[in-house]
Scaffold this motif. Sequence first.
Motif, PDB file in Angstrom:
ATOM      1  N   ASN A 180       1.592  -9.284  -5.730  1.00 17.29           N
ATOM      2  CA  ASN A 180       1.773  -9.163  -4.292  1.00 17.29           C
ATOM      3  C   ASN A 180       0.607  -8.436  -3.631  1.00 17.29           C
ATOM      4  O   ASN A 180       0.133  -8.844  -2.554  1.00 17.29           O
ATOM      5  CB  ASN A 180       3.094  -8.441  -4.035  1.00 17.29           C
ATOM      6  CG  ASN A 180       3.594  -8.736  -2.639  1.00 17.29           C
ATOM      7  OD1 ASN A 180       3.707  -7.851  -1.821  1.00 17.29           O
ATOM      8  ND2 ASN A 180       3.832 -10.002  -2.352  1.00 17.29           N
ATOM      9  N   ASN A 206       5.285  -8.690   8.914  1.00 10.18           N
ATOM     10  CA  ASN A 206       6.469  -7.862   8.682  1.00 10.18           C
ATOM     11  C   ASN A 206       7.668  -8.252   9.538  1.00 10.18           C
ATOM     12  O   ASN A 206       8.771  -7.744   9.333  1.00 10.18           O
ATOM     13  CB  ASN A 206       6.121  -6.378   8.873  1.00 10.18           C
ATOM     14  CG  ASN A 206       5.255  -5.888   7.718  1.00 10.18           C
ATOM     15  OD1 ASN A 206       5.273  -6.476   6.642  1.00 10.18           O
ATOM     16  ND2 ASN A 206       4.488  -4.831   7.946  1.00 10.18           N
ATOM     17  N   SER A 208       8.243 -11.519   9.631  1.00 13.69           N
ATOM     18  CA  SER A 208       8.371 -12.891   9.131  1.00 13.69           C
ATOM     19  C   SER A 208       8.742 -12.893   7.646  1.00 13.69           C
ATOM     20  O   SER A 208       8.896 -11.840   7.033  1.00 13.69           O
ATOM     21  CB  SER A 208       7.048 -13.648   9.331  1.00 13.69           C
ATOM     22  OG  SER A 208       6.637 -13.536  10.682  1.00 13.69           O
ATOM     23  N   SER A 209       8.824 -14.098   7.095  1.00 12.92           N
ATOM     24  CA  SER A 209       9.397 -14.234   5.745  1.00 12.92           C
ATOM     25  C   SER A 209       8.427 -13.872   4.619  1.00 12.92           C
ATOM     26  O   SER A 209       8.836 -13.779   3.464  1.00 12.92           O
ATOM     27  CB  SER A 209       9.904 -15.663   5.561  1.00 12.92           C
ATOM     28  OG  SER A 209       8.908 -16.570   5.973  1.00 12.92           O
ATOM     29  N   GLY A 210       7.164 -13.646   4.927  1.00 12.63           N
ATOM     30  CA  GLY A 210       6.218 -13.287   3.854  1.00 12.63           C
ATOM     31  C   GLY A 210       6.134 -11.790   3.594  1.00 12.63           C
ATOM     32  O   GLY A 210       5.359 -11.332   2.765  1.00 12.63           O
ATOM     33  N   ARG A 211       6.963 -11.007   4.302  1.00 11.65           N
ATOM     34  CA  ARG A 211       6.848  -9.542   4.197  1.00 11.65           C
ATOM     35  C   ARG A 211       7.309  -9.034   2.833  1.00 11.65           C
ATOM     36  O   ARG A 211       8.051  -9.706   2.124  1.00 11.65           O
ATOM     37  CB  ARG A 211       7.644  -8.871   5.307  1.00 11.65           C
ATOM     38  CG  ARG A 211       9.134  -9.023   5.159  1.00 11.65           C
ATOM     39  CD  ARG A 211       9.853  -8.406   6.362  1.00 11.65           C
ATOM     40  NE  ARG A 211      11.297  -8.503   6.215  1.00 11.65           N
ATOM     41  CZ  ARG A 211      11.998  -9.584   6.552  1.00 11.65           C
ATOM     42  NH1 ARG A 211      11.386 -10.663   7.031  1.00 11.65           N
ATOM     43  NH2 ARG A 211      13.306  -9.598   6.401  1.00 11.65           N
ATOM     44  N   SER A 212       6.856  -7.836   2.515  1.00 13.71           N
ATOM     45  CA  SER A 212       7.189  -7.237   1.219  1.00 13.71           C
ATOM     46  C   SER A 212       6.967  -5.727   1.314  1.00 13.71           C
ATOM     47  O   SER A 212       6.458  -5.230   2.326  1.00 13.71           O
ATOM     48  CB  SER A 212       6.259  -7.803   0.140  1.00 13.71           C
ATOM     49  OG  SER A 212       4.920  -7.411   0.428  1.00 13.71           O
ATOM     50  N   GLU A 216       4.917  -3.924   4.146  1.00 11.38           N
ATOM     51  CA  GLU A 216       5.668  -3.028   5.040  1.00 11.38           C
ATOM     52  C   GLU A 216       5.271  -1.560   4.879  1.00 11.38           C
ATOM     53  O   GLU A 216       5.323  -0.808   5.842  1.00 11.38           O
ATOM     54  CB  GLU A 216       7.173  -3.184   4.806  1.00 11.38           C
ATOM     55  CG  GLU A 216       7.680  -4.517   5.331  1.00 11.38           C
ATOM     56  CD  GLU A 216       9.178  -4.698   5.143  1.00 11.38           C
ATOM     57  OE1 GLU A 216       9.793  -5.359   5.999  1.00 11.38           O
ATOM     58  OE2 GLU A 216       9.725  -4.220   4.136  1.00 11.38           O
TER      59      GLU A 216
END
Length: 295
Positions: A180, A206, A208-212, A216
Amino acid sequence: MRVTFVGLGAIGWPMAMHLAQRHELTVYNRTTARATDFARRYPARVADTPRQAADGSDVVVTCLPTSREVEALLDGANGLLAGLRRGAMLLDCTSGDPASSRRIAGRLAEKGIAFADAPVSGGTNGAEAGTLTVMVGADESTFQRAVPILQAFGQRIQHMGPVGTGHAMKAVNNALLAANILAVGEGLAALVKAGVPARTAVDVLNASSGRSFVSESLVPERVLTGAWPRTFRLALLDKDVAIACDLLKDTGVAGDIIATSGKLLAEVRAALGEEADYLEAIRWIERRAAVEIRG
Ligand code: NDP
């Protein structure tokens, strides 16, 4: 309880700090000055050798770079095994490898000493706050005995399965973290070069769906600010990914993504050295792309 802590490194130190407040603590560190410094700040006795450290202890906790150092400290006239008594317990909080842990557990069992692999996640901040996640590989009764000790620095203490499964879990977790970090670094470098302000790219990611966790927490705190604190050596993350690659091989799972992350990380380690922090992998991506992700 009489507890011994071996390995006052970046994460070991704050873990031991919590144990010192709850138990009768003895510390051992290869560089003695660090152990002496620890004992000046917290209630603890300093041991000169691993044997002396283990002598009379109910529980020995190790937190060393790899399983190799743990195995090396067991042996010899001044090793841990010479001091550990029948009925004692060794909790290895190193992010080690499952095969070594099974070997260590077998050797200790012959002497009536219990063993658990108990690697941690949550970083040095989590260790200071006493909120680490602890992934335990052990038989059920050893796990039950280990919980009150691990609670000194752990919030979620999870029994993963038999000896070795704690280390397997930790290696996979860190392999995903590594993949990641590299992917987020590459994606953000491309966005900044395409004209998107770094802060905007991170904010939209952050939402949207690609956040981690990387996008973050780590990127806003360390990359956008350009702070680059040293909390976890990249060399240790590289070691974790190599353990995960072995696990994939041993279980017959094709591991292209994790293997590629491992290859890249090994390259970064060779370029930046043994003391570089893990987030400096993004700095390496920046340099290769001739761009900075700040904002
Ligand atoms: P550090 O490199 O900061 O510290 C390593 C410790 O091991 C030091 O106390 C060092 O002693 C000791 N040591 C190194 N080599 C030997 C040896 N040959 N014999 C005896 N002692 C030795 O590592 P960390 O504290 O960061 O990490 C420890 C473990 O925890 C690793 O497995 C790591 O992957 C894991 N971990 C680390 C996290 C972090 O955020 N830092 C997070 C989660 C897990 P000396 O003072 O003499 O150098």
